[in-house]
Design an enzyme around this catalytic site. Structure first.
Site, mmCIF file in Angstrom:
data_model
loop_
_atom_site.group_PDB
_atom_site.id
_atom_site.type_symbol
_atom_site.label_atom_id
_atom_site.label_comp_id
_atom_site.label_asym_id
_atom_site.label_seq_id
_atom_site.Cartn_x
_atom_site.Cartn_y
_atom_site.Cartn_z
ATOM 1 C CG HIS A 126 5.519 2.773 1.451
ATOM 2 N ND1 HIS A 126 6.643 3.264 2.067
ATOM 3 C CD2 HIS A 126 5.467 3.375 0.233
ATOM 4 C CE1 HIS A 126 7.247 4.132 1.275
ATOM 5 N NE2 HIS A 126 6.555 4.224 0.145
ATOM 6 C CG HIS A 240 8.483 -0.300 -6.441
ATOM 7 N ND1 HIS A 240 8.088 0.423 -7.548
ATOM 8 C CD2 HIS A 240 8.949 0.605 -5.545
ATOM 9 C CE1 HIS A 240 8.313 1.708 -7.344
ATOM 10 N NE2 HIS A 240 8.838 1.851 -6.126
#
Length: 293
Positions: A126, A240
C-alpha cells in the site's frame, strides 16, 4: 473465519496404508480456463490478522511494538491505497528484498518481507494517505461520510504510478525501519490530491496530517540522489510502498548499498489504484475513484 493453508502432501488422496505405490490418473492435458480473480471486496474481509492478545506483546509480532495501544472506545484508523502485485511483479519485488537481505555483515539489519504472511499467503502492499490515527466510537460514521463526500466531490480519477527509488525509511516513533519503493508523480497529481483530502478530513476530527511541512524535509532527506525539490504543496517525494521491515536502523553504508541496487526492471511495473481504503478498527471500507477515460 480464518483461512488455513494445507500442504500438497495433506491434500493428497492416496491412502496412508497403501501396500505399494499407486499410479495416479493422468491430468487432462487441455485443462479448462483458470479461475477468475477474487473480487476486490473479498480482500477486505480478511484484511486483518486474528487478534491473539489484547495486551502489547512484541514476542507475538516478531519484536514489533504496537504504535496505538488497545483502549476501549478508540478505533485505530488508517487511510491508504492498496496494491496486490501480479505474480511476475511479486518475483521482481522478492528479488530486490533478497538482495537487501544478502549482507555478510553480522551487524546488518535483519530484513522481514511484507510480501507474504507467515502461512505463505500473499499480502497487499500500500501507499499510505494517513498516519496511524485514532477515532472515537461516535466519530466513525461521521468521519467515513466526510471522507466519502470529499473524494466524491473531488472527481479524482483512478491512476497508475511507477516505482522510482529504493531506500530505508523509519516510522514516526523510530521503532521500525522500512525498505520502501518511492514512486513517480502520477498523471493529474492523484497522490497529492488524495493526501490533501485525507489530511483535511482528519483535521476536522482533531487528527494530525501525514507529511506536514515539518516532516517533509526529514522524509526527503532519507532519499538518496533525489533530483526534484519539494515545494509547500508537492509531497511527491514522500509517497512510497513498503516492501520489508527491520527493527535495526540501517547504517549509512547499508543505505548507500540499497540505493545502488538496479531498479530498471521494477521501473516498468504499473501500480494501479482505483479506490481509497479506510481501515477503522478491523473493518475496511473502500471508496471508489472515478474511472479514467
Amino acid at each position: 473465519m480464518t483461512l488455513v493453508q494445507y500442504s500438497e502432501s495433506e491434500s493428497d488422496s492416496e491412502p496412508r496404508n497403501s501396500p505399494g505405490p499407486v499410479k495416479k490418473p493422468r491430468h487432462d492435458i487441455n485443462p479448462g480456463p483458470s479461475l477468475p480473480p477474487l473480487p476486490a471486496a473479498f480482500h477486505n474481509l480478511y484484511a486483518s490478522s486474528t487478534r491473539v492478545s489484547v495486551q502489547d506483546n512484541p514476542s507475538l509480532h516478531g519484536g514489533r511494538t504496537r504504535v496505538i495501544p488497545h483502549v476501549e472506545g478508540n478505533w485505530p484508523t488508517h487511510l491508504y491505497l492498496e496494491w496486490y502485485p501480479r505474480k511476475d511483479d511479486l518475483s521482481l519485488l522478492a528479488d530486490v528484498i533478497a538482495q537487501c537481505g544478502r549482507v555478510p555483515d553480522e551487524n546488518a539489519p535483519i530484513v522481514h518481507s511484507l510480501l507474504h504472511s507467515d502461512l505463505g499467503a500473499q499480502l497487499p502492499l500500500h501507499i499510505s494517505l494517513s498516519r496511524p490515527v485514532v477515532l472515537r466510537t461516535e466519530q466513525r460514521v461521521s468521519f467515513t461520510e466526510t471522507l466519502q463526500k470529499a473524494i466524491h466531490d473531488s472527481h479524482v480519477l483512478s491512476f497508475d504510478v511507477q516505482p522510482d527509488t529504493l531506500y530505508w525509511s523509519s516510522n514516526y516513533e523510530k521503532t521500525r525501519w522500512f525498505l520502501v519503493l518511492g514512486v513517480q508523480r502520477p498523471r493529474h497529481d492523484g497522490l497529492n490530491r488524495l493526501l490533501k483530502l485525507s489530511n483535511d478530513s482528519l483535521a476536522r476530527f482533531g487528527q494530525p496530517p501525514l507529511y506536514a511541512s515539518s516532516t517533509r524535509e526529514q522524509t526527503s532527506a532519507s532519499i538518496l540522489n533525489m533530483s526534484s525539490t519539494l515545494n509547500s504543496e508537492d509531497f511527491s517525494g514522500c509517497f512510497h510502498i513498503s516492501l520489508a521491515w527491520s527493527l535495526s536502523e540501517p547504517s549509512a553504508k547499508e543505505r548507500e548499498r540499497v540505493a545502488r541496487i538496479d531498479l530498471r526492471a521494477l521501473r516498468g511495473i504499473n501500480v494501479g489504484f482505483d479506490s481509497v481504503k479506510a481501515k477503522i478498527g478491523n473493518v475496511v471500507g473502500s471508496i471508489p475513484l472515478e474511472k479514467s477515460l
